[in-house]
Design a protein around this motif. Sequence first.
Motif, PDB file in Angstrom:
ATOM      1  N   THR A 120     -25.786   0.902  19.986  1.00  0.00           N
ATOM      2  CA  THR A 120     -26.784  -0.122  19.692  1.00  0.00           C
ATOM      3  C   THR A 120     -26.094  -1.280  18.981  1.00  0.00           C
ATOM      4  OG1 THR A 120     -27.306   0.820  17.528  1.00  0.00           O
ATOM      5  CG2 THR A 120     -28.545   1.663  19.441  1.00  0.00           C
TER       6      THR A 120
ATOM      7  N   GLY B 263     -25.109  -0.112  15.811  1.00  0.00           N
ATOM      8  CA  GLY B 263     -24.032   0.855  15.993  1.00  0.00           C
ATOM      9  C   GLY B 263     -22.690   0.171  16.177  1.00  0.00           C
TER      10      GLY B 263
ATOM     11  N   GLU C 148     -26.891   8.789  11.747  1.00  0.00           N
ATOM     12  CA  GLU C 148     -28.175   8.122  11.934  1.00  0.00           C
ATOM     13  C   GLU C 148     -29.150   8.485  10.816  1.00  0.00           C
ATOM     14  OE1 GLU C 148     -28.322   7.485  16.770  1.00  0.00           O
ATOM     15  OE2 GLU C 148     -29.106   9.364  15.916  1.00  0.00           O
ATOM     16  N   LYS C 149     -29.069   9.711  10.319  1.00  0.00           N
ATOM     17  CA  LYS C 149     -29.934  10.113   9.211  1.00  0.00           C
ATOM     18  C   LYS C 149     -29.527   9.394   7.932  1.00  0.00           C
ATOM     19  CE  LYS C 149     -31.632  14.212   6.792  1.00  0.00           C
ATOM     20  NZ  LYS C 149     -31.572  15.703   6.701  1.00  0.00           N
TER      21      LYS C 149
ATOM     22  N   THR D 218     -27.949   6.463   7.688  1.00  0.00           N
ATOM     23  CA  THR D 218     -28.157   5.016   7.747  1.00  0.00           C
ATOM     24  C   THR D 218     -29.618   4.640   7.959  1.00  0.00           C
ATOM     25  OG1 THR D 218     -27.713   5.012  10.137  1.00  0.00           O
ATOM     26  CG2 THR D 218     -25.845   4.624   8.654  1.00  0.00           C
TER      27      THR D 218
ATOM     28  N   PRO E 160     -30.817   4.176  14.632  1.00  0.00           N
ATOM     29  CA  PRO E 160     -30.051   4.763  15.731  1.00  0.00           C
ATOM     30  C   PRO E 160     -28.765   3.976  15.982  1.00  0.00           C
ATOM     31  CG  PRO E 160     -31.904   3.544  16.598  1.00  0.00           C
ATOM     32  CD  PRO E 160     -32.081   3.565  15.105  1.00  0.00           C
ATOM     33  N   VAL E 161     -27.683   4.691  16.278  1.00  0.00           N
ATOM     34  CA  VAL E 161     -26.408   4.027  16.567  1.00  0.00           C
ATOM     35  C   VAL E 161     -26.028   4.166  18.039  1.00  0.00           C
ATOM     36  CG1 VAL E 161     -25.563   4.307  14.218  1.00  0.00           C
ATOM     37  CG2 VAL E 161     -25.068   6.080  15.919  1.00  0.00           C
TER      38      VAL E 161
ATOM     39  N   GLU F 196     -27.638   4.739  22.222  1.00  0.00           N
ATOM     40  CA  GLU F 196     -28.780   4.800  23.122  1.00  0.00           C
ATOM     41  C   GLU F 196     -28.282   5.280  24.488  1.00  0.00           C
ATOM     42  OE1 GLU F 196     -28.863   0.179  24.711  1.00  0.00           O
ATOM     43  OE2 GLU F 196     -30.174   0.779  23.050  1.00  0.00           O
TER      44      GLU F 196
ATOM     45  N   LYS G  84     -25.722  12.390  14.652  1.00  0.00           N
ATOM     46  CA  LYS G  84     -27.059  12.620  14.104  1.00  0.00           C
ATOM     47  C   LYS G  84     -27.047  12.486  12.583  1.00  0.00           C
ATOM     48  CE  LYS G  84     -28.683  15.668  17.809  1.00  0.00           C
ATOM     49  NZ  LYS G  84     -29.100  17.052  18.168  1.00  0.00           N
TER      50      LYS G  84
END
Length: 325
Positions: free
Chosen positions: A59, A62, A41-42, A44, A47-48, A50, A38
């Motif tokens: 992803t 990712g 992801e914040k 970058t 989302p990395v 799924e 998390k």
Amino acid sequence: MIEIGSLRALAAIELHGSVIAASEVMGFSPSAVSQQIKKLEKQTGFPVLERRGRGVLLTERGLTLAAYGRRILSELEELESTLLADPAKPTGHLRVVSFSTACRGLVGPLLGRLASSGADLDISVLAEDPREAVARVANGEADLGVVHNWNSVPLVIPEHMMLEWLCEDVADVLVHRDHPLAGRSQVEPADLVDERWISTPHGAICNEALLRIFADRGRVPDIKVYDPDFATHIALVEQGAVVALVPRLGRPALPGDVACLPLVNPMQVRQVGIVYRRTMAASPGIRHVAGLLREVAASRVAASRVVSESSVVTGSPGVSGLAGP
């Protein structure tokens, strides 16, 4: 700024396939690993991971980030093992994974020598089949692996790892002293096709080596017992229940009721060596332990030659030993 811990978590998830599996390898709780993702992801802004069924997939971004992360982690490991390490003072914790007979024949004596070498190294040891050992070193779960490579069953080493050979280990056929073959000076596969065998578990490298002996004859050995411990193999041979193919490395003195027969055409030989990641090649700890293992292997080779020479005089095959590489 992206944190190293977050990249490490992402790389572990990609390698092991899930947050739970990655957390077990990293030694953290699944929630702690999830928090790292998390945070990543914040940082970058994309989302990395799924969700896919009960698991997760990386992803496209990712996957790209994980690839960058692996390179960064490798360079960091190389930096820590070289520039930031004192070559004259091996220190720290080293995780070793070794096949069982090498634990007895090589790693045990290594630990004894390490205690008197003056190095401030803390070593933990895990017994694993060579394929698992290679995988653990390859993905960073271990630092150094002691492995073997049968002449009939090659061991695959990834490109980012290095392999150093220590010695060769010969395997003999063990039979009960009342067995019809017990008086022979050597045996061939043709002499053994109708025997009842004990073997290491199905899929283990030593099991595959036993199967390969009879492959050219279109036969499969009649394996009655599967057990990972060669001590059990020797015990069942002593009871006259089976015959066994047992390497010499780490093998104890054989009971009086067990005869040792060299196998020829082909001789069964496995090369014994160490593996580690290329980024750790200059690590003082790796170099120190590798040197001690070479010393132990050399002493075992010398001892085996003495046993072999004495067996020529007595007319009985040596019960243990190694050969030089």
